[in-house]
Design a protein around this motif. Structure first.
Motif, short mmCIF file in Angstrom:
data_model
loop_
_atom_site.label_atom_id
_atom_site.label_comp_id
_atom_site.label_asym_id
_atom_site.label_seq_id
_atom_site.Cartn_x
_atom_site.Cartn_y
_atom_site.Cartn_z
N PHE A 1 0.86 -1.19 0.00
CA PHE A 1 0.00 0.00 0.00
C PHE A 1 0.89 1.23 0.00
O PHE A 1 1.20 1.80 1.04
CB PHE A 1 -0.93 -0.04 1.21
N VAL A 2 1.27 1.65 -1.21
CA VAL A 2 2.26 2.72 -1.37
C VAL A 2 1.74 4.02 -0.77
O VAL A 2 2.45 4.70 -0.03
CB VAL A 2 2.58 2.90 -2.88
N SER A 3 0.49 4.35 -1.07
CA SER A 3 -0.07 5.62 -0.60
C SER A 3 -1.59 5.51 -0.58
O SER A 3 -2.21 5.19 -1.59
CB SER A 3 0.38 6.75 -1.53
N TYR A 4 -2.19 5.77 0.58
CA TYR A 4 -3.67 5.81 0.66
C TYR A 4 -4.13 6.75 1.78
O TYR A 4 -4.83 6.36 2.70
CB TYR A 4 -4.30 4.42 0.76
N PRO A 5 -3.73 8.04 1.65
CA PRO A 5 -4.00 9.01 2.71
C PRO A 5 -5.48 9.35 2.88
O PRO A 5 -5.91 9.72 3.98
CB PRO A 5 -3.22 10.25 2.27
N TYR A 6 -6.27 9.27 1.79
CA TYR A 6 -7.68 9.71 1.90
C TYR A 6 -8.60 8.57 2.33
O TYR A 6 -9.60 8.80 3.00
CB TYR A 6 -8.14 10.32 0.57
N SER A 7 -8.24 7.33 1.95
CA SER A 7 -9.09 6.21 2.37
C SER A 7 -8.64 5.63 3.71
O SER A 7 -9.44 5.05 4.43
CB SER A 7 -9.10 5.12 1.30
N HIS A 8 -7.35 5.76 4.05
CA HIS A 8 -6.85 5.00 5.19
C HIS A 8 -6.06 5.79 6.23
O HIS A 8 -5.42 5.17 7.08
CB HIS A 8 -6.00 3.82 4.69
N SER A 9 -6.10 7.14 6.19
CA SER A 9 -5.44 7.83 7.31
C SER A 9 -6.43 7.99 8.46
O SER A 9 -7.65 8.03 8.25
CB SER A 9 -4.91 9.21 6.87
N LEU A 10 -5.89 8.07 9.66
CA LEU A 10 -6.75 8.21 10.84
C LEU A 10 -7.59 9.48 10.74
O LEU A 10 -8.79 9.49 11.00
CB LEU A 10 -5.88 8.24 12.11
N LEU A 11 -6.95 10.58 10.28
CA LEU A 11 -7.67 11.85 10.18
C LEU A 11 -8.85 11.72 9.24
O LEU A 11 -9.98 12.10 9.57
CB LEU A 11 -6.71 12.95 9.69
N PRO B 1 3.98 -0.92 9.06
CA PRO B 1 3.78 0.55 9.27
C PRO B 1 3.55 1.32 7.97
O PRO B 1 4.42 2.02 7.48
CB PRO B 1 5.08 0.98 9.97
N ASP B 2 2.32 1.15 7.41
CA ASP B 2 1.96 1.90 6.21
C ASP B 2 0.66 2.68 6.40
O ASP B 2 0.12 3.24 5.46
CB ASP B 2 1.87 0.97 4.99
N MET B 3 0.17 2.72 7.66
CA MET B 3 -1.11 3.41 7.92
C MET B 3 -0.84 4.84 8.37
O MET B 3 -0.35 5.08 9.48
CB MET B 3 -1.86 2.68 9.04
N PRO B 4 -1.17 5.84 7.52
CA PRO B 4 -0.87 7.23 7.89
C PRO B 4 -1.80 7.76 8.98
O PRO B 4 -2.98 7.40 9.04
CB PRO B 4 -1.09 8.00 6.58
N LEU B 5 -1.23 8.60 9.85
CA LEU B 5 -2.06 9.29 10.84
C LEU B 5 -2.86 10.39 10.14
O LEU B 5 -4.01 10.64 10.47
CB LEU B 5 -1.19 9.90 11.94
N TYR B 6 -2.21 11.07 9.19
CA TYR B 6 -2.87 12.10 8.37
C TYR B 6 -2.06 12.17 7.08
O TYR B 6 -0.91 11.69 7.04
CB TYR B 6 -2.92 13.44 9.11
N PRO B 7 -2.64 12.75 6.01
CA PRO B 7 -1.91 12.77 4.73
C PRO B 7 -0.54 13.42 4.90
O PRO B 7 -0.42 14.53 5.42
CB PRO B 7 -2.82 13.60 3.82
#
Ligand SMILES: [Zn+2]
Length: 216
Positions: free
Chosen positions: A60-70, A113-119
């Protein structure tokens, strides 16, 4: 995580009996429902990378809008308010919002560790997926508990409420086993299967839940 999200959606029927379990499952899975569309649009990125963790062949290279905590907190508030307004129950809205955010918590436990807290922010993950045995054991236990709570909170009104529900459980377990099979041939195939599978699952859940009455 896959069937662990379904576990929480099923269990939530006890807390929000007036909402279809399809809505509750969609809330718990909202991140994964939005994700394939964002990947298809090129807004988020995934790579097929067998061995990324023991359990998943996906990077999961990048998924800030579907998978960040924020963003899951934001989606949670939006989805929760919509549901609360439609069925006029603030508490059910809170349940829906909590389910949306629960996706992040369960994925944080399972992903590397690929789950962002925020984008653009720090990425975290406890890496349960490094062990297939532990992943399957924990998810299966969660799933069994969630389904049990749903069964105890509803009553089949007819054969559809019994058989379509039982077949659904079988289908979910088969899909889970399939996810442990060979990696998808391409990102496009992954997107297509994700969107198609989610559509079938939500319609199916809506169908059997209409044939079961909440006991609460
Ligand atoms: Zn997810």
């Amino acid at each position: 995580m896959f069937i662990g999200h379904f576990a929480l959606g099923f269990a939530a029927k006890r807390a929000a009996p007036r909402l279809s379990v399809a809505v509750l499952l969609a809330a718990a899975q909202l991140a994964d429902l939005v994700w394939p569309f964002l990947v298809a649009l090129g807004i988020e990125q995934v790579r097929i990378d067998p061995g990324n963790t023991a359990f998943t062949p996906l990077d999961f290279v990048s998924y800030p809008y579907s998978h960040s905590l924020l963003f899951l907190c934001i989606w949670g508030v939006v989805f929760g308010v919509i549901c609360a307004l439609i069925i006029r129950s603030a508490f059910s809205g809170v349940v829906v919002a909590a389910l949306v955010v629960s996706h992040w918590v369960l994925d944080w436990i399972t992903h590397r560790p690929d789950m962002p807290l925020y984008p653009g922010g720090p990425k975290v993950g406890l890496g349960l997926w490094n062990s297939v045995a532990a992943t399957v054991a924990i998810e299966s236990l969660l799933f069994a508990a969630g389904v049990w709570i749903y069964v105890r909170s509803t009553r089949a009104r007819d054969a559809i409420g019994r058989r379509a529900f039982a077949a659904f459980i079988g289908f979910i377990l088969a899909a889970y086993a399939g996810a442990m099979g060979p990696p998808p041939p391409s990102v496009n195939a992954l997107v297509a299967v994700s969107i198609g599978g989610a559509t079938v699952i939500m319609l199916w859940a809506w169908w059997f839940d209409r044939h079961r009455s909440p006991l609460a």
